[in-house]
Design an enzyme around this catalytic site. Structure first.
Site, PDB file in Angstrom:
ATOM      1  N   LYS A 205       0.832  -1.211   0.000  1.00 27.11           N
ATOM      2  CA  LYS A 205       0.000   0.000   0.000  1.00 27.11           C
ATOM      3  C   LYS A 205       0.867   1.262   0.000  1.00 27.11           C
ATOM      4  CE  LYS A 205      -3.408   2.807   0.533  1.00 27.11           C
ATOM      5  NZ  LYS A 205      -4.349   3.113  -0.530  1.00 27.11           N
ATOM      6  N   CYS A 261      -4.403  10.740   1.953  1.00 28.94           N
ATOM      7  CA  CYS A 261      -3.521   9.575   1.818  1.00 28.94           C
ATOM      8  C   CYS A 261      -2.117   9.900   1.331  1.00 28.94           C
ATOM      9  CB  CYS A 261      -4.173   8.548   0.894  1.00 28.94           C
ATOM     10  SG  CYS A 261      -5.653   7.841   1.634  1.00 28.94           S
TER      11      CYS A 261
HETATM   12  N1  LIG Z   1      -9.794   7.922   2.392  1.00 27.50           N
HETATM   13  C1  LIG Z   1      -9.222   7.161   1.468  1.00 27.50           C
HETATM   14  O1  LIG Z   1      -9.349   7.415   0.251  1.00 27.50           O
HETATM   15  C2  LIG Z   1      -8.406   5.953   1.856  1.00 27.50           C
HETATM   16  C3  LIG Z   1      -8.087   5.000   0.875  1.00 27.50           C
HETATM   17  C4  LIG Z   1      -7.333   3.892   1.246  1.00 27.50           C
HETATM   18  C5  LIG Z   1      -6.911   3.751   2.561  1.00 27.50           C
HETATM   19  N2  LIG Z   1      -7.224   4.698   3.481  1.00 27.50           N
HETATM   20  C6  LIG Z   1      -6.783   4.489   4.877  1.00 27.50           C
HETATM   21  O2  LIG Z   1      -7.897   4.003   5.617  1.00 27.50           O
HETATM   22  C7  LIG Z   1      -7.851   4.502   6.959  1.00 27.50           C
HETATM   23  C8  LIG Z   1      -9.129   5.247   7.272  1.00 27.50           C
HETATM   24  O3  LIG Z   1      -9.196   6.376   6.407  1.00 27.50           O
HETATM   25  P1  LIG Z   1     -10.536   7.215   6.216  1.00 27.50           P
HETATM   26  O4  LIG Z   1     -10.261   8.196   5.128  1.00 27.50           O
HETATM   27  O5  LIG Z   1     -11.705   6.296   6.089  1.00 27.50           O
HETATM   28  O6  LIG Z   1     -10.599   7.970   7.619  1.00 27.50           O
HETATM   29  P2  LIG Z   1     -11.830   8.778   8.237  1.00 27.50           P
HETATM   30  O7  LIG Z   1     -11.235   9.791   9.122  1.00 27.50           O
HETATM   31  O8  LIG Z   1     -12.754   9.200   7.139  1.00 27.50           O
HETATM   32  O9  LIG Z   1     -12.611   7.683   9.105  1.00 27.50           O
HETATM   33  C9  LIG Z   1     -12.173   7.167  10.294  1.00 27.50           C
HETATM   34  C10 LIG Z   1     -13.384   6.925  11.176  1.00 27.50           C
HETATM   35  O10 LIG Z   1     -12.942   6.255  12.369  1.00 27.50           O
HETATM   36  C11 LIG Z   1     -13.712   6.766  13.441  1.00 27.50           C
HETATM   37  N3  LIG Z   1     -13.038   6.442  14.700  1.00 27.50           N
HETATM   38  C12 LIG Z   1     -11.972   7.031  15.282  1.00 27.50           C
HETATM   39  N4  LIG Z   1     -11.652   6.421  16.415  1.00 27.50           N
HETATM   40  C13 LIG Z   1     -12.531   5.411  16.580  1.00 27.50           C
HETATM   41  C14 LIG Z   1     -12.723   4.415  17.570  1.00 27.50           C
HETATM   42  N5  LIG Z   1     -11.941   4.330  18.625  1.00 27.50           N
HETATM   43  N6  LIG Z   1     -13.737   3.543  17.401  1.00 27.50           N
HETATM   44  C15 LIG Z   1     -14.548   3.613  16.331  1.00 27.50           C
HETATM   45  N7  LIG Z   1     -14.413   4.531  15.358  1.00 27.50           N
HETATM   46  C16 LIG Z   1     -13.422   5.414  15.488  1.00 27.50           C
HETATM   47  C17 LIG Z   1     -13.834   8.239  13.138  1.00 27.50           C
HETATM   48  O11 LIG Z   1     -14.900   8.828  13.852  1.00 27.50           O
HETATM   49  C18 LIG Z   1     -14.065   8.215  11.633  1.00 27.50           C
HETATM   50  O12 LIG Z   1     -15.437   8.149  11.319  1.00 27.50           O
HETATM   51  C19 LIG Z   1      -6.582   5.346   7.037  1.00 27.50           C
HETATM   52  O13 LIG Z   1      -5.529   4.546   7.494  1.00 27.50           O
HETATM   53  C20 LIG Z   1      -6.346   5.739   5.594  1.00 27.50           C
HETATM   54  O14 LIG Z   1      -4.977   6.005   5.345  1.00 27.50           O
HETATM   55  C21 LIG Z   1      -7.974   5.793   3.168  1.00 27.50           C
END
Ligand SMILES: NC(=O)c1ccc[n+]([C@@H]2O[C@H](COP(=O)([O-])OP(=O)(O)OC[C@H]3O[C@@H](n4cnc5c(N)ncnc54)[C@H](O)[C@@H]3O)[C@@H](O)[C@H]2O)c1
Length: 437
Positions: A205, A261
């Site tokens: 990744k 990201c």
């Molecule tokens: N956004 C993208 O395009 C993308 C693509 C691939 C990978 N990722 C990876 O995926 C992961 C998540 O990214 P995202 O963009 O979805 O983040 P985000 O911030 O949109 O979502 C994270 C969610 O987790 C929740 N959260 C935080 N602490 C928590 C807890 N203790 N219990 C339950 N929920 C909790 C938050 O309230 C939030 O809704 C990251 O590591 C990111 O690098 C993101």
């Protein structure tokens, strides 16, 4: 299968919804009670094209529900996805506290065999750490799998439903079989499920994102050089991209990459290298060039306004870090806007989806247009930061009438140089000649 998704953000909500769409019974857990409340009322809390249809359908079919209770999720899911934030820490490394804190809770709470799947983007060795943290308290068998997510915001549903590949890092046959079963409906066209060790999956990744960021950055440097020597980066881009070894995608120059990201992942890989006494020189250069590129238009704007932006009104089109999302994390627009405000400019902004997020960040320090044209009223220039489709063919007569001066600074090269010439618009873009009627 029974699935829990912990963290219902851009990745978690798409994962949960798409897994429900193939018939799984999904519970999504989030710590943010207002977000959970919204989703319970049937409101999708983010802008992601096509997600709403699947979201509604699966809630109605009772295959998708939302809770703030981690216990409920862990009780329910045979497979537990972690889609938690891994933001940039102060030293550039990935902050694993969300993932490890939840893992500790999982260790205390699971009562029977569970597969814990890490979907967050995490450094090499995290699956081992997660395993160790859960094992401290777990009284039952469990496996930890690394399953990095490759979806793109704006195309997330399509990417998840029809992935080019699925990467599964696992050293447990039992967990691998469960993952294969779960994902087989998504790869019926023949795209692979790549099974590998956890470390390789984790690195895949970071390597993919860092490579893409490098490709964009390389073109940004070529664009900057084009300006020095009078070449046209659009012609160079097409000339390069038609070589199938290079490919047409990710060659568009602009005001830098942003989003939740690329910036953090490039930095995290760079820092992870450093921790192993490995100096990723190429990534260091990518970070440096991108930092410069985000405000590459600023000196040109200052120059155009004879060294002083004080009191100038700049209209800004496009605030999200890219089109088809409302996400403004690390958006180049934000860097440009802050730099312009620092120089004393006033801003009138518009974005089709990201206005609420920008309002939360900038409050009443800037003004907000209800439409792309309203943002232009009496502005001294237009700055374009995001290539939303609706900006591609504006009504030039209206644009010239609304702007105090017909000047466009285009950070995404949306318009033809020839059109700008014939419209008599001053047009300054990236890696192409300036048009000054
Ligand atoms: N956004 C993208 O395009 C993308 C693509 C691939 C990978 N990722 C990876 O995926 C992961 C998540 O990214 P995202 O963009 O979805 O983040 P985000 O911030 O949109 O979502 C994270 C969610 O987790 C929740 N959260 C935080 N602490 C928590 C807890 N203790 N219990 C339950 N929920 C909790 C938050 O309230 C939030 O809704 C990251 O590591 C990111 O690098 C993101």
């Amino acid at each position: 299968m029974k699935i829990a998704v912990i963290g219902t953000g851009y990745v978690g909500l798409v994962t949960g919804t798409c897994l429900a769409e193939t018939g799984n019974d999904v519970v999504c857990v989030d710590i943010d009670s207002s977000k959970v409340e919204k989703m319970r009322q049937g409101i999708v809390p983010i802008y992601e094209p096509h997600l709403d249809v699947l979201f509604d359908r699966n809630i109605k079919a009772e295959r998708l529900r939302f809770t703030t209770s981690l216990d409920e999720g862990l009780e329910h899911g045979d497979i537990i996805f972690l889609a938690l934030p891994t933001p940039e820490d102060e030293d550039g490394s990935a902050d694993l506290s969300y993932v490890l804190n939840v893992s500790e809770e999982i260790g205390k709470k699971i009562k029977q065999y569970r597969v814990i799947v890490d979907k967050s983007t995490v450094p090499v060795g995290t699956a081992e750490k997660v395993h160790a943290v859960i094992a401290q308290n777990a009284s039952c068998d469990f496996d930890v799998v690394s399953n990095p997510e490759f979806l793109r915001e704006g195309f997330a549903v399509d990417d998840f439903m029809k992935p080019e590949r699925i990467v599964v890092g696992s050293s447990s046959d039992r967990a691998t079989e469960m993952m294969r079963k779960l994902y087989s409906p998504f790869v019926r066209s023949g795209n692979p499920i790549l099974i590998m060790d956890e470390k390789s999956a984790e690195l895949t990744k970071y390597a993919a994102n860092s490579f893409l960021a490098t490709k964009i950055t390389f073109m940004n440097e070529i664009a900057n050089y084009c300006e020095k020597v009078g070449a046209d980066v659009d012609k160079v881009r097409v000339g390069m991209g038609t070589d199938s070894r290079i490919g047409k995608r990710f060659l568009f120059p602009g005001i830098g990459y942003g989003g939740s990201c690329f910036p953090k992942d490039v930095k995290a890989l760079h820092k992870a290298g450093k921790d192993q006494q490995y100096d990723f020189k190429i990534l260091n250069a990518v970070i440096e060039v991108n930092d410069y590129q985000k405000t590459v238009l600023l000196p040109k704007m200052i120059n155009h306004f004879k060294g002083d932006l004080t009191g100038k009104t700049i209209a800004v089109w496009g605030l999200a870090f890219k089109p088809e999302t409302d996400d403004i994390r690390e958006a180049p627009s934000v860097y440009m806007m802050n730099a312009l405000l620092d120089k004393g400019a006033k801003l009138q902004v518009f974005d089709p989806e990201a206005m609420p997020n920008i309002k939360k960040r900038f409050n009443d320090t800037i003004s907000y247009g209800d439409s792309m044209y309203e943002a232009l009223e009496n502005a001294d220039a237009l700055l374009i930061c995001t290539e939303w489709s609706i900006f591609r063919t504006p009504d030039y007569a209206k644009l010239k009438q609304l702007l105090a001066e017909p000047v466009i600074f285009d950070g995404r090269n949306l318009y033809n140089i020839e059109d700008m010439d014939s419209e008599e618009i001053t047009y300054i873009s990236i890696g192409r000649k300036e048009v000054r009627p």
